[in-house]
Design a protein around this motif. Structure first.
Motif, PDB file in Angstrom:
ATOM      1  N   TRP A 154      -5.261  23.584 -27.491  1.00 40.56           N
ATOM      2  CA  TRP A 154      -4.386  24.883 -27.081  1.00 40.56           C
ATOM      3  C   TRP A 154      -3.267  24.664 -26.106  1.00 40.56           C
ATOM      4  O   TRP A 154      -2.467  24.905 -25.231  1.00 40.56           O
ATOM      5  CB  TRP A 154      -5.548  25.832 -26.810  1.00 40.56           C
ATOM      6  CG  TRP A 154      -6.384  25.569 -25.321  1.00 40.56           C
ATOM      7  CD1 TRP A 154      -8.422  25.542 -25.853  1.00 40.56           C
ATOM      8  CD2 TRP A 154      -6.689  25.631 -24.308  1.00 40.56           C
ATOM      9  NE1 TRP A 154      -8.171  24.992 -24.655  1.00 40.56           N
ATOM     10  CE2 TRP A 154      -7.608  24.784 -24.038  1.00 40.56           C
ATOM     11  CE3 TRP A 154      -5.700  25.592 -23.386  1.00 40.56           C
ATOM     12  CZ2 TRP A 154      -7.808  25.276 -22.385  1.00 40.56           C
ATOM     13  CZ3 TRP A 154      -5.325  25.621 -21.974  1.00 40.56           C
ATOM     14  CH2 TRP A 154      -6.396  25.672 -21.413  1.00 40.56           C
ATOM     15  N   MET A 155      -3.665  23.396 -25.520  1.00 38.59           N
ATOM     16  CA  MET A 155      -2.910  23.415 -24.221  1.00 38.59           C
ATOM     17  C   MET A 155      -1.598  22.220 -24.542  1.00 38.59           C
ATOM     18  O   MET A 155      -1.189  21.520 -25.187  1.00 38.59           O
ATOM     19  CB  MET A 155      -3.658  21.641 -23.712  1.00 38.59           C
ATOM     20  CG  MET A 155      -3.287  22.229 -21.664  1.00 38.59           C
ATOM     21  SD  MET A 155      -5.006  21.193 -21.174  1.00 38.59           S
ATOM     22  CE  MET A 155      -6.237  22.037 -20.209  1.00 38.59           C
TER      23      MET A 155
ATOM     24  N   GLU B   9       1.256  23.753 -31.658  1.00 37.48           N
ATOM     25  CA  GLU B   9       0.984  24.335 -32.330  1.00 37.48           C
ATOM     26  C   GLU B   9       0.485  23.770 -33.079  1.00 37.48           C
ATOM     27  O   GLU B   9       0.039  24.103 -34.301  1.00 37.48           O
ATOM     28  CB  GLU B   9       2.313  25.273 -32.514  1.00 37.48           C
ATOM     29  CG  GLU B   9       3.773  24.394 -32.908  1.00 37.48           C
ATOM     30  CD  GLU B   9       4.601  24.047 -32.078  1.00 37.48           C
ATOM     31  OE1 GLU B   9       4.227  24.311 -30.480  1.00 37.48           O
ATOM     32  OE2 GLU B   9       5.655  24.009 -32.207  1.00 37.48           O
ATOM     33  N   TYR B  10       1.079  22.294 -33.808  1.00 35.14           N
ATOM     34  CA  TYR B  10       0.531  21.434 -34.442  1.00 35.14           C
ATOM     35  C   TYR B  10      -0.788  20.843 -34.621  1.00 35.14           C
ATOM     36  O   TYR B  10      -2.203  20.642 -34.790  1.00 35.14           O
ATOM     37  CB  TYR B  10       0.922  20.063 -35.626  1.00 35.14           C
ATOM     38  CG  TYR B  10       2.455  20.429 -35.622  1.00 35.14           C
ATOM     39  CD1 TYR B  10       2.458  21.833 -36.478  1.00 35.14           C
ATOM     40  CD2 TYR B  10       3.584  20.144 -34.926  1.00 35.14           C
ATOM     41  CE1 TYR B  10       3.890  22.413 -37.188  1.00 35.14           C
ATOM     42  CE2 TYR B  10       5.352  20.814 -35.281  1.00 35.14           C
ATOM     43  CZ  TYR B  10       4.890  21.930 -36.921  1.00 35.14           C
ATOM     44  OH  TYR B  10       6.461  22.013 -36.828  1.00 35.14           O
ATOM     45  N   ARG B  11      -1.760  20.735 -33.300  1.00 32.11           N
ATOM     46  CA  ARG B  11      -2.924  20.023 -32.926  1.00 32.11           C
ATOM     47  C   ARG B  11      -3.682  21.061 -33.034  1.00 32.11           C
ATOM     48  O   ARG B  11      -4.987  20.729 -33.954  1.00 32.11           O
ATOM     49  CB  ARG B  11      -2.841  19.589 -31.512  1.00 32.11           C
ATOM     50  CG  ARG B  11      -1.859  18.546 -30.810  1.00 32.11           C
ATOM     51  CD  ARG B  11      -2.577  18.092 -29.616  1.00 32.11           C
ATOM     52  NE  ARG B  11      -1.169  18.618 -28.424  1.00 32.11           N
ATOM     53  CZ  ARG B  11      -1.343  19.241 -28.075  1.00 32.11           C
ATOM     54  NH1 ARG B  11      -2.294  19.684 -26.410  1.00 32.11           N
ATOM     55  NH2 ARG B  11      -0.253  19.309 -26.951  1.00 32.11           N
TER      56      ARG B  11
ATOM     57  N   ARG C  23      -8.869  21.307 -24.953  1.00 34.88           N
ATOM     58  CA  ARG C  23      -8.141  21.782 -24.880  1.00 34.88           C
ATOM     59  C   ARG C  23      -7.158  20.884 -25.404  1.00 34.88           C
ATOM     60  O   ARG C  23      -6.404  20.751 -25.135  1.00 34.88           O
ATOM     61  CB  ARG C  23      -8.363  21.009 -23.768  1.00 34.88           C
ATOM     62  CG  ARG C  23      -8.429  19.244 -23.659  1.00 34.88           C
ATOM     63  CD  ARG C  23      -8.250  18.622 -22.194  1.00 34.88           C
ATOM     64  NE  ARG C  23      -9.168  19.243 -21.000  1.00 34.88           N
ATOM     65  CZ  ARG C  23      -9.223  18.821 -19.973  1.00 34.88           C
ATOM     66  NH1 ARG C  23      -8.510  17.532 -19.543  1.00 34.88           N
ATOM     67  NH2 ARG C  23     -10.455  19.074 -19.169  1.00 34.88           N
ATOM     68  N   GLU C  24      -7.385  19.954 -26.451  1.00 34.19           N
ATOM     69  CA  GLU C  24      -6.682  19.299 -27.719  1.00 34.19           C
ATOM     70  C   GLU C  24      -5.917  20.170 -28.317  1.00 34.19           C
ATOM     71  O   GLU C  24      -4.580  20.334 -28.639  1.00 34.19           O
ATOM     72  CB  GLU C  24      -6.449  18.360 -28.024  1.00 34.19           C
ATOM     73  CG  GLU C  24      -7.002  16.598 -27.493  1.00 34.19           C
ATOM     74  CD  GLU C  24      -8.468  16.701 -26.643  1.00 34.19           C
ATOM     75  OE1 GLU C  24      -9.377  17.974 -26.361  1.00 34.19           O
ATOM     76  OE2 GLU C  24      -8.422  15.956 -25.740  1.00 34.19           O
TER      77      GLU C  24
ATOM     78  N   PRO D  32      -3.522  16.653 -19.567  1.00 35.46           N
ATOM     79  CA  PRO D  32      -3.341  16.943 -17.245  1.00 35.46           C
ATOM     80  C   PRO D  32      -3.681  15.935 -17.513  1.00 35.46           C
ATOM     81  O   PRO D  32      -3.385  15.514 -16.197  1.00 35.46           O
ATOM     82  CB  PRO D  32      -4.942  18.320 -17.764  1.00 35.46           C
ATOM     83  CG  PRO D  32      -5.841  17.691 -18.603  1.00 35.46           C
ATOM     84  CD  PRO D  32      -4.491  16.954 -19.950  1.00 35.46           C
ATOM     85  N   LEU D  33      -3.344  14.772 -18.323  1.00 34.28           N
ATOM     86  CA  LEU D  33      -3.649  13.584 -17.224  1.00 34.28           C
ATOM     87  C   LEU D  33      -2.865  12.300 -17.645  1.00 34.28           C
ATOM     88  O   LEU D  33      -1.698  12.324 -18.459  1.00 34.28           O
ATOM     89  CB  LEU D  33      -4.836  12.931 -17.616  1.00 34.28           C
ATOM     90  CG  LEU D  33      -5.928  12.575 -17.711  1.00 34.28           C
ATOM     91  CD1 LEU D  33      -7.005  11.820 -18.509  1.00 34.28           C
ATOM     92  CD2 LEU D  33      -6.752  13.666 -16.734  1.00 34.28           C
TER      93      LEU D  33
ATOM     94  N   ASP E 234       2.229  11.099 -24.569  1.00 35.35           N
ATOM     95  CA  ASP E 234       2.719  12.577 -24.887  1.00 35.35           C
ATOM     96  C   ASP E 234       1.626  13.038 -26.025  1.00 35.35           C
ATOM     97  O   ASP E 234       1.459  12.555 -27.323  1.00 35.35           O
ATOM     98  CB  ASP E 234       3.904  12.543 -25.604  1.00 35.35           C
ATOM     99  CG  ASP E 234       4.598  14.268 -25.232  1.00 35.35           C
ATOM    100  OD1 ASP E 234       3.498  14.842 -25.515  1.00 35.35           O
ATOM    101  OD2 ASP E 234       6.066  13.577 -25.778  1.00 35.35           O
ATOM    102  N   TRP E 235       1.616  14.461 -25.907  1.00 37.05           N
ATOM    103  CA  TRP E 235       0.969  14.751 -27.398  1.00 37.05           C
ATOM    104  C   TRP E 235       1.510  15.863 -27.900  1.00 37.05           C
ATOM    105  O   TRP E 235       0.392  15.855 -28.953  1.00 37.05           O
ATOM    106  CB  TRP E 235      -0.521  15.850 -25.982  1.00 37.05           C
ATOM    107  CG  TRP E 235      -1.734  15.502 -25.271  1.00 37.05           C
ATOM    108  CD1 TRP E 235      -2.221  13.967 -25.437  1.00 37.05           C
ATOM    109  CD2 TRP E 235      -2.475  16.037 -25.070  1.00 37.05           C
ATOM    110  NE1 TRP E 235      -3.090  14.358 -24.389  1.00 37.05           N
ATOM    111  CE2 TRP E 235      -3.718  15.480 -24.330  1.00 37.05           C
ATOM    112  CE3 TRP E 235      -3.045  16.907 -24.935  1.00 37.05           C
ATOM    113  CZ2 TRP E 235      -5.090  15.043 -23.952  1.00 37.05           C
ATOM    114  CZ3 TRP E 235      -4.629  17.634 -24.011  1.00 37.05           C
ATOM    115  CH2 TRP E 235      -5.428  16.975 -23.864  1.00 37.05           C
ATOM    116  N   GLY E 236       2.273  15.800 -27.842  1.00 41.78           N
ATOM    117  CA  GLY E 236       3.120  16.393 -28.966  1.00 41.78           C
ATOM    118  C   GLY E 236       3.249  17.940 -29.105  1.00 41.78           C
ATOM    119  O   GLY E 236       2.038  18.481 -28.280  1.00 41.78           O
TER     120      GLY E 236
END
Lengths: 436, 469
Positions: free
Chosen positions: A361-362, A377-379, A358-359, A366-367, A372-374
């Motif tokens: 494409w999401m 498109e770079y993940r 999920r890291e 969700p938590l 912040d996951w940022g």
């Protein structure tokens, strides 16, 4: 009677010391080394190195003297003198040390080399062949040169499918044409190979007949001249028929048939590979013993020659079981190098699985408790890179991938460790003060 | 560790089976010592009684890990590095995760320092029941000015209690930093061929761990380590240099392999933790910052897997930090811990007869992911873990470990009755197992709803689809 010797005297004596010259050597009394002149002023590392070298010289010298009957043995004053001088408490001088480490003696069995793709020399139409395997050590280790670099095959599907946004934007305009898709992978994204996944053949998707699906394989073979891998839909009832038909239309091209597994009619796939001149991907799920069993069956029951087998021991994404996938591959490769000939095959990874994390494409976590996951498109691309690179270090040879950025970085990383990337040297000595 | 069987450790124990350690027998305790899940300190008689003092000392020598453990910082957040006994994680497990330190430059203004340090200290990612966190701050003496460096160290120390690395080759600058951080047990970076005497003396004077640095010269590196050890410095960290690209990077990789192999093979003079500097990716002239950050993550990955024990990094972008911390966790997870939870019906929150019923597989990672997604969003529900031999949903459906019959068996074993324990007779199945829908309707005699492909989307799915109409 005692005579003091200086380092230069020893060096001079050694300069002429071959067997003939030995007859002229005469020594009286104990040997003593005076290293006093080496301390202050000079480079301390150099002093330490010289101390080390002179100790070695002195030891040789003492042995020779011993041979001639003089009262100096190993560990006598000659050898001990420099060590004692340098072992003074708390930072008088550096204590010289030589680093040495042995190569692995028990890595005695090489990995089988496998060729994918037939050029005209072998009766096929591929512009070049790809070679994987042949290692005699863990990947990129100094124990033995790695004969073949890692290879990347980029996925093509026989129908429009759901893909992560970051992946899809690279392929949107070619997703209805497997031939164009394959071309784009080779011409723009530097694919070493193409994998055509015949997923529409799944009875629960489109149930495309094997004969129809085989036409797509022909289309891809026409569109590009790199070697190809042919994948089914993952339906164990239908895959043998689909792959057999695909093998037939691709006769003589030495494709990689993906995959034979224990839960389908692997013998049918092996038979098609032998009849039409292809390689077999032996796929098991994160279990070394199953991998041995399937390889054994392919070799013993189905008579697949060793040089036609590649293994896919299953890839789990970073954060989603990569620890099992990594260790499974590392154990397989180590067992192979140490002589388990049911595991001495190159390995392939479905690195694209990283996009299931999920890291990758999401939009965000969700938590609520997470930082912040940022931007996603770079993940995604780096998730695929790290998943692939980890497995490259565990021993994987061939990577099935999707994102062009991931392909570029994985290639650069693995080829750097392989030793084929030249770059301007970077002076890192003053990294502390670097402006970044 | 110099011994490898419980019997060898048993010889040094009191052999009274007193049970004070919590184990029924001394032999049981001995096996915990060998698999490193127990420590000699857990045996009160051995530690307290004088007559065992000699045996205790001998045993500790035999049990000491091949690679020296070094502690940086103080208190709860102190970073312990090194301590490994094996070259491959499956041979035992790797101990003490690779620690991720992020750089701060001493010429940044105060507000910027505080902001960056807080970013490092606060970053967190929930994963399988815990948070993944970052480990420390490395302060770089860019200014070369002792006063300025000391001020930066002070500011960082006031902002966080994370461990620190003080980075300068100038002993005067390091001393200024040590003066303000002397009670924080920082790691000194670094002693090299030019300053080793002065930096070594600082390490002794302030009793702090210290890095010895020799670029691509393992003889020189070992010489420095040996000299320091001889002077009584035990907490040594090795820096063989980290070149960011090309042949230099390949050499760096080779150096890490060689150092660790020699250390595990018993060369105690080089058996120390290794420092990697993925930071140098930013010196390689890579123009696009995303590409530079990606390359830093590539380097971090190489040295997380091959023997880096502590790293200094620069990019704090989530797309750099998230994969880096996940890979550290991946490599350092104990492979001996079970991969599966028990196949059973679990309650998340306080479910009632109105609450939804989900199932997933008993692969620990899958189970905990689903559970945390549901719990974090305050959803009360019943969650059945189906025994798939510890395989995730997608692979288990493909491999035949997750079938309608297996789900039926799991419900039967759990004694959960869809007709009685809930009032809706409905099961929500993972989106990745959609193809089982028809079979499940038949085998369970219940209404089957296909949930989202990823459990992170359960809350949104619930809003639209629950309660069932």
């Amino acid at each position: 009677m005692a005579k003091k010797m200086k380092l230069s005297d020893i060096t001079n004596m050694f300069a002429g010391m071959d067997v003939e010259a030995l007859e002229g050597v005469t020594i009286e009394g104990d040997i003593e080394l005076d290293l006093g002149g080496l301390g202050g002023g000079s480079d301390p590392m150099l002093a330490a190195a010289l101390g080390q070298e002179s100790a070695v010289l002195a030891q040789h010298f003492a042995r020779i003297a011993g041979m001639f009957g003089y009262p100096v043995g190993i560990g006598g004053p000659a050898a001990a003198a420099p060590a004692a001088a340098l072992a003074a408490p708390k930072f008088k001088d550096l204590i010289p040390a030589k680093f040495d480490v042995a190569n692995m003696a028990d890595w005695a069995t090489p990995i089988q080399e496998v060729r994918i793709g037939n050029t005209s020399a072998d009766g096929g139409s591929r512009g070049k062949a790809v070679h994987v395997g042949g290692e005699k050590a863990l990947p990129f280790y100094f124990d033995a040169e790695m004969p073949n670099r890692n290879q990347v095959t980029i996925d093509v599907f026989d129908m429009r499918i759901g893909l992560a946004k970051a992946v899809k934007q690279n392929y949107d305009e070619v997703m209805d044409s497997p031939g164009e898709w394959a071309k784009k992978n080779v011409e723009q994204f530097n694919a070493d190979m193409i994998t055509i996944h015949l997923i529409s053949t799944d009875p629960l998707i489109k149930d495309t007949p094997a004969k129809e699906a085989a036409k797509v394989v022909e289309e891809v073979l026409q569109a590009v001249d790199v070697p190809i891998a042919i994948g089914g839909s993952g339906n164990p009832q239908k895959d043998p028929e689909v792959l057999a038909k695909a093998a037939e239309v691709a006769e003589g091209e030495r494709c990689l048939l993906a995959s034979a597994s224990l839960n389908l009619d692997y013998a049918a796939i092996a038979e098609a590979a032998l009849k039409y001149d292809h390689d077999v991907l032996s796929w098991t799920q994160l279990d070394m013993n199953s991998q041995k069993e399937l390889n054994r069956k392919l070799m013993k029951q189905c008579n697949v020659p060793r040089e036609r087998i590649i293994m896919d021991p299953t890839t789990a994404a970073l954060g989603y079981g990569l620890d099992y996938a990594y260790t499974n591959m590392e154990r397989i490769r180590l067992a192979a190098l140490m002589g388990d000939d049911e595991l001495t095959f190159p390995m392939s990874s479905g690195t694209t699985n990283a996009w299931g994390a999920r890291e990758s494409w999401m939009v965000g976590s969700p938590l609520k408790e997470d930082s912040d996951w940022g931007p996603r498109e770079y993940r995604g691309p780096i998730w695929e890179i790290v998943t692939g690179l980890s497995l490259a270090l565990a021993g994987n040879d061939l990577f099935m991938m999707m994102h062009p950025t991931s392909v570029a970085f994985l290639k650069k990383a693995t080829q750097t460790l392989f030793g084929s990337i030249e770059e301007e040297p970077v002076d890192i000595s003053n990294w502390i003060a670097a402006e970044v | 560790m110099k011994i490898n069987s419980p019997l060898q450790a048993y010889k040094y124990l009191p052999q009274t089976n007193c049970g004070e350690c919590g184990e029924p027998t001394c032999m049981a305790f001995a096996s915990k010592l060998i698999d490193r899940s127990g420590k000699t300190a857990d045996c009160p008689p051995l530690v307290k009684e004088k007559k065992f003092a000699k045996k205790l000392a001998e045993l500790e020598g035999l049990l000491a890990p091949e690679i020296r453990e070094v502690i940086i910082g103080v208190g709860e957040k102190a970073a312990k590095i090194g301590g490994d006994d094996v070259l491959y994680r499956h041979k035992l497990t790797f101990f003490n995760k690779t620690k991720m330190f992020f750089d701060v430059a001493d010429n940044m203004d105060e507000a910027a320092i505080v902001e960056r340090v807080k970013q490092v200290a606060d970053f967190r990612k929930f994963y399988v029941g815990n948070y993944l966190l970052l480990d420390g701050v490395a302060i770089r003496a860019v200014s070369g000015d002792p006063a300025k460096f000391a001020a930066a160290v002070k500011k960082v120390g006031e902002t966080t209690d994370l461990p620190l690395i003080l980075c300068s080759f100038d002993p005067a600058v390091l001393k200024a930093g040590l003066e303000v951080a002397k009670d924080k047990n920082p790691l000194l970076y670094a002693a090299n061929k030019d300053n080793w005497k002065e930096v070594g003396e600082l390490a002794l004077e302030y009793k702090v761990p210290v890095v010895v640095s020799a670029l691509n010269d393992l003889d020189a590196l070992k010489t420095l380590a040996k000299t320091f050890a001889d002077a009584g410095i035990q907490d040594i960290v090795l820096d063989p240099g980290t070149v960011p690209v090309g042949k230099g990077l390949k050499n760096t990789f080779t150096n890490f392999l060689k150092i660790r192999r020699a250390g595990i093979d018993g060369d105690t003079e080089i058996a120390y933790p290794i420092l990697a500097l993925p930071f140098t990716a930013w010196m390689a002239g890579i123009e696009d910052p995303v590409n530079a950050s990606y390359w830093e993550t590539v380097m971090a990955s190489m040295f997380t897997i091959r023997y880096g024990d502590i790293m200094i990094l620069h990019s704090m972008e989530p797309y750099a930090v998230l994969p880096e911390m996940h890979l550290v966790d991946t490599i350092y997870t104990d492979p001996r811990t079970p991969v599966a939870v028990d196949g059973a019906m679990y309650q998340v929150g306080s479910p009632t007869a109105d609450s939804p019923v989900f199932f997933t597989t008993n692969f620990a990672l899958t189970y905990y992911t689903v559970e945390s997604d549901i719990a974090s969003n305050g959803i009360d529900c019943w969650l059945l873990a189906v025994d798939t031999d510890g395989i995730g949903v997608e692979a288990a459906v493909a491999g035949g470990q997750l079938t309608a019959d297996k789900v039926k068996d799991a419900f039967d074993k759990s004694t959960f009755d869809l007709k009685k324990d809930v009032n809706h007779n409905t099961v929500i199945i993972p989106g990745l197992s959609a193809r089982l829908q028809g079979d499940l309707e038949d085998s369970l005699g219940a209404s089957i709803k296909v949930g989202p492909m990823d459990s992170g989307r359960i809350p949104g799915w619930m809003e639209k689809n629950w309660p069932p109409k």
